[in-house]
Scaffold this active site. Structure first.
Site, PDB file in Angstrom:
ATOM      1  N   VAL A  11     -33.505   2.638 -12.885  1.00  0.00           N
ATOM      2  CA  VAL A  11     -32.778   2.816 -11.804  1.00  0.00           C
ATOM      3  C   VAL A  11     -31.466   2.930 -12.590  1.00  0.00           C
ATOM      4  O   VAL A  11     -30.523   3.441 -12.272  1.00  0.00           O
ATOM      5  CB  VAL A  11     -33.046   1.456 -11.232  1.00  0.00           C
ATOM      6  CG1 VAL A  11     -31.890   0.693 -10.236  1.00  0.00           C
ATOM      7  CG2 VAL A  11     -34.060   1.733 -11.354  1.00  0.00           C
ATOM      8  N   ASP A  30     -29.164  -1.837 -23.495  1.00  0.00           N
ATOM      9  CA  ASP A  30     -30.872  -1.721 -23.471  1.00  0.00           C
ATOM     10  C   ASP A  30     -31.212  -2.150 -24.668  1.00  0.00           C
ATOM     11  O   ASP A  30     -30.293  -2.145 -25.589  1.00  0.00           O
ATOM     12  CB  ASP A  30     -31.220  -0.445 -23.636  1.00  0.00           C
ATOM     13  CG  ASP A  30     -32.523  -0.680 -22.979  1.00  0.00           C
ATOM     14  OD1 ASP A  30     -33.387  -0.263 -21.789  1.00  0.00           O
ATOM     15  OD2 ASP A  30     -33.365  -0.841 -23.374  1.00  0.00           O
ATOM     16  N   LYS A  35     -34.114   3.605 -28.142  1.00  0.00           N
ATOM     17  CA  LYS A  35     -33.952   4.674 -26.453  1.00  0.00           C
ATOM     18  C   LYS A  35     -31.237   4.743 -26.830  1.00  0.00           C
ATOM     19  O   LYS A  35     -31.636   5.703 -26.185  1.00  0.00           O
ATOM     20  CB  LYS A  35     -33.538   3.955 -25.809  1.00  0.00           C
ATOM     21  CG  LYS A  35     -34.360   4.303 -24.913  1.00  0.00           C
ATOM     22  CD  LYS A  35     -34.652   3.100 -23.706  1.00  0.00           C
ATOM     23  CE  LYS A  35     -34.477   3.718 -22.585  1.00  0.00           C
ATOM     24  NZ  LYS A  35     -35.460   2.490 -21.227  1.00  0.00           N
ATOM     25  N   THR A 123     -35.224  -5.331  -7.795  1.00  0.00           N
ATOM     26  CA  THR A 123     -35.610  -5.667  -6.898  1.00  0.00           C
ATOM     27  C   THR A 123     -36.893  -7.364  -7.400  1.00  0.00           C
ATOM     28  O   THR A 123     -36.993  -7.597  -7.589  1.00  0.00           O
ATOM     29  CB  THR A 123     -36.966  -5.271  -6.556  1.00  0.00           C
ATOM     30  OG1 THR A 123     -36.285  -3.664  -6.703  1.00  0.00           O
ATOM     31  CG2 THR A 123     -37.429  -4.835  -5.035  1.00  0.00           C
ATOM     32  N   PHE A 153     -31.921   2.446  -3.834  1.00  0.00           N
ATOM     33  CA  PHE A 153     -32.612   2.557  -2.618  1.00  0.00           C
ATOM     34  C   PHE A 153     -33.508   4.351  -3.276  1.00  0.00           C
ATOM     35  O   PHE A 153     -33.868   5.578  -2.735  1.00  0.00           O
ATOM     36  CB  PHE A 153     -32.618   2.996  -1.010  1.00  0.00           C
ATOM     37  CG  PHE A 153     -31.962   1.637  -0.237  1.00  0.00           C
ATOM     38  CD1 PHE A 153     -33.237   1.185   0.079  1.00  0.00           C
ATOM     39  CD2 PHE A 153     -30.873   0.938  -0.677  1.00  0.00           C
ATOM     40  CE1 PHE A 153     -33.121   0.090  -0.018  1.00  0.00           C
ATOM     41  CE2 PHE A 153     -30.588  -0.192  -0.159  1.00  0.00           C
ATOM     42  CZ  PHE A 153     -31.316  -0.565   0.518  1.00  0.00           C
ATOM     43  N   ASN A 211     -38.787  -0.251   1.534  1.00  0.00           N
ATOM     44  CA  ASN A 211     -40.872   0.039   0.798  1.00  0.00           C
ATOM     45  C   ASN A 211     -41.796   0.034   1.692  1.00  0.00           C
ATOM     46  O   ASN A 211     -42.697   1.026   1.096  1.00  0.00           O
ATOM     47  CB  ASN A 211     -40.311  -0.279  -0.544  1.00  0.00           C
ATOM     48  CG  ASN A 211     -39.483   0.473  -1.339  1.00  0.00           C
ATOM     49  OD1 ASN A 211     -38.558   1.324  -1.047  1.00  0.00           O
ATOM     50  ND2 ASN A 211     -39.477   0.051  -2.440  1.00  0.00           N
ATOM     51  N   CYS A 263     -42.809   1.733  -7.061  1.00  0.00           N
ATOM     52  CA  CYS A 263     -41.729   0.589  -6.067  1.00  0.00           C
ATOM     53  C   CYS A 263     -43.190   0.106  -5.036  1.00  0.00           C
ATOM     54  O   CYS A 263     -43.571  -1.167  -4.662  1.00  0.00           O
ATOM     55  CB  CYS A 263     -41.080   1.805  -5.458  1.00  0.00           C
ATOM     56  SG  CYS A 263     -39.336   1.353  -6.789  1.00  0.00           S
ATOM     57  N   LYS A 266     -45.546  -1.936  -5.476  1.00  0.00           N
ATOM     58  CA  LYS A 266     -45.633  -4.166  -5.982  1.00  0.00           C
ATOM     59  C   LYS A 266     -44.318  -4.446  -5.314  1.00  0.00           C
ATOM     60  O   LYS A 266     -45.220  -5.676  -4.645  1.00  0.00           O
ATOM     61  CB  LYS A 266     -44.374  -3.075  -7.206  1.00  0.00           C
ATOM     62  CG  LYS A 266     -43.837  -4.807  -7.847  1.00  0.00           C
ATOM     63  CD  LYS A 266     -43.003  -4.121  -8.736  1.00  0.00           C
ATOM     64  CE  LYS A 266     -42.207  -3.230  -9.314  1.00  0.00           C
ATOM     65  NZ  LYS A 266     -40.485  -4.417  -8.397  1.00  0.00           N
TER      66      LYS A 266
END
Ligand code: UDX
Length: 435
Positions: A11, A30, A35, A123, A153, A211, A263, A266
Site C-alpha cells: 500500500v 520504513d 529496504k 485498514t 482500494f 471487500n 485483504c 482478513k
C-alpha cells in the site's frame, strides 16, 4: 505539499510513488534499513507494474526519498499517511491487530512540531481514528493535528493504475481544515474522480464493506460453478449472463480456487469479529468465510481424484501467487491447495513468473520450482492452473501434450482455450465443468 508515508509495503510504496507523480514531495519511512537503501537506489522491493519505472523517475526529480527515521519523515511533512499492516495475529479472535498502527502513532506524536494531518490508510477497525485522536491528545495535549480515515482500494498488480484512475476516493473527516487538505492532496485527480467525504467511522467501515461484498460475489459464483459441474450449464456463460445486468455488474464474477490475498480473507474475518463485539451477527459473511476455506480442500480433492489410479503422481502447478500481476503469496489458494496435496504422497513441480521466491519463504523445499512452464510440466500426470497469468493462456498445448506423462488438465481459472485443449486430446476439466 510535503507528504510523509509510514510503511513501504504493497500500500505505502505505490501510494508514495503516486503522490510523488502528482507533484508532491514524498518522504517514505520504513524500519527495514536494507529496504530503505534499495528503494533510494531505485530498486523496487515488490513486484508491481510500472512501479520501478516511476520510482526511478521521481527519485531523479527529487520528488521521493526513503528514510528509516520516523522523526525525519514526520518533521518534514504536512500530511502523514499511515500505511503499516494490520494483520490478524490472534486467530481465536480473528480481529485485525491495531498495535502496529498505535505503535506508529506513539512514535510520531513527539515530532508533531506544527499542525499535521494524520491520514490512516491502513485498514483499521471502526473507531480507530477516534482512538488515535484520543491517544495523541493524551500523550501530547498541545499537539495540533487532525486524524482522517483514508482507506485504500488499490488492487495489487494494478496499484498504480488504480491510484491514478480510482472509482472513488473515500475520506472520513471531522473538520473543514482536514477536508481542504485532502482536496489539495488529491488535486490533480479531481478532474476525473470525486472524493466522498463521510464521517470517520463510515469511512473505516466502507473499506471492510467493499471487500466483504466482493468476497460474497466471488463465493456466489463459485457456488454456482459447483452446481454447473453437475449439469450441462456452463459457468462461464452463466457468469456472463449475470454480469450483463447492470445492477449486478460483470466484475468479480470469475469462478476460481477461492479468493486470497492480504485483504479479502482478513477483512471478512475482521468484519465478523468487529460486529460480534457489538453483538451483531453476520451469518452471510460467516458462511462466505467458511465456504472459501473449504473450497481449497475441494479443489485439492478434485485434483487427487483425477490421478487416483496413478502411483506417486507428479503434479505440475502453474501459478503460486494469489492472483496474476503480483508476487504476493499471502493467503494464496495455491499454497493451501499444495499443503493439502502434499499430505497424499505426491510430488509437485511448480512454476510462477513472479512468485517463486515469496512462495519459497512459505513452502521451502517441499516442492520443486521450475524455470519454465515446460520444465514444470515434463513427465507430469496432471497440469493444474492456479493463477490466471497471461502467459499461461498462451501455453504451447501441442508441446505440452508431447511431454506430459498423462494428459490431464484442471484449469482452476478457466483461462485455457478448450477447443485447442481438446484438439490435443487432453482430459480437460475446469471450474464449473468438464469437456
Ligand atoms: C483487494 C481489493 O480489490 C482492493 O480494492 C483492496 O484495496 C485490496 O484488496 P487485491 O487483494 O489486490 O485487492 O485483489 P483482488 O483483485 O481484489 O482479488 C482478490 C482475490 O479474489 C484474488 O484471490 C482473486 O484471484 C480473487 N478473485 C477476484 C476471484 O476469484 N474472482 C474474481 O472474479 C475476482
Amino acid at each position: 505539499m510535503k507528504v510523509g508515508i509510514i510503511g513501504t509495503g504493497y500500500v505505502g510504496l505505490p501510494t508514495g510513488i503516486g503522490f510523488a507523480e502528482l507533484g508532491h514531495i514524498v518522504i517514505c519511512a520504513d524500519n527495514d534499513v536494507n529496504k530503505v537503501q534499495a528503494l533510494n537506489q531505485g530498486k523496487i522491493t515488490l513486484y508491481e507494474k510500472d512501479a520501478e519505472k516511476l520510482l526511478i523517475k521521481n527519485i531523479k526529480s527529487k520528488k521521493i526519498y526513503f528514510t528509516s527515521s520516523i522523526k525525519e519523515c514526520v518533521i518534514n511533512s504536512d500530511v502523514i499517511i499511515i500505511a503499516v499492516g494490520t494483520p490478524i495475529v490472534d486467530t481465536n479472535i480473528n480481529m485485525s491487530d491495531m498495535n502496529g498502527v498505535l505503535d506508529v502513532i506513539k512514535e510520531i506524536t513527539p515530532h508533531l512540531n506544527k499542525y499535521k494531518l494524520i491520514a490512516v490508510k491502513s485498514t483499521v477497525a471502526v473507531g480507530t481514528c477516534h482512538n488515535i485522536e484520543t491517544l495523541i491528545k493524551k500523550i501530547s495535549p498541545e499537539a495540533k493535528f487532525d486524524v482522517v480515515s483514508l482507506p485504500e482500494f488499490l488492487r495489487e498488480g494494478f496499484a498504480l493504475y488504480d491510484f491514478f484512475n480510482p472509482d472513488r476516493i473515500v475520506a472520513g473527516v471531522g473538520s473543514i481544515k482536514a477536508k481542504t487538505i485532502i482536496n489539495k492532496l488529491y488535486g490533480p485527480l479531481l478532474k476525473k474522480t470525486k472524493i466522498l467525504f463521510v464521517n470517520r467511522q463510515s469511512s473505516e467501515l466502507i473499506k471492510y464493506a467493499s471487500n466483504s461484498f466482493l468476497a460474497v460475489k466471488i463465493s456466489f459464483v463459485n457456488e454456482l460453478a459447483n452446481f454447473c459441474e453437475k449439469t450441462k450449464a456452463d459457468i462461464n456463460e452463466v457468469s456472463k449472463g449475470l454480469g450483463l445486468d447492470k445492477r449486478i455488474g460483470s466484475k468479480f464474477l470469475s469462478p476460481g480456487p477461492g479468493y486470497g490475498g492480504s485483504c479479502f480473507p482478513k477483512d471478512t474475518k475482521s468484519l465478523v469479529a468487529m460486529a460480534n463485539k457489538y453483538n451483531v451477527d453476520m451469518p452471510l459473511i460467516k458462511t462466505v468465510i467458511k465456504e472459501n476455506e473449504s473450497r481449497k480442500k475441494q479443489i485439492s480433492h478434485r485434483i487427487l481424484d483425477l490421478i487416483k489410479k496413478i502411483n506417486k503422481p507428479k503434479i505440475a502447478i502453474l501459478g503460486l501467487a494469489f492472483k496474476a500481476g503480483t508476487d504476493d503469496c499471502r493467503e494464496s489458494p495455491a499454497i493451501d491447495i499444495i499443503f493439502e496435496l502434499l499430505k497424499h504422497n505426491v510430488s509437485i513441480n511448480a512454476y510462477d513468473p513472479q512468485a517463486m521466491q515469496t512462495c519459497f519463504k512459505i513452502l521451502g523445499n517441499k516442492i520443486k520450482y521450475s524455470n519454465t512452464i515446460y520444465d514444470a510440466v515434463e513427465d507430469a500426470d496432471i497440469l493444474v492452473v492456479l493463477t490466471e497469468w497471461e502467459q499461461f493462456k498462451n501455453i504451447d498445448l501441442k508441446k505440452i501434450s508431447l511431454i506430459m506423462k498423462h494428459k490431464n488438465i484442471l484449469d482452476c481459472r478457466n483461462i485455457l482455450d478448450y477447443k485447442k485443449v481438446l484438439k490435443y486430446k487432453f482430459n480437460y476439466e475446469y471450474i464449473g465443468g468438464r469437456k
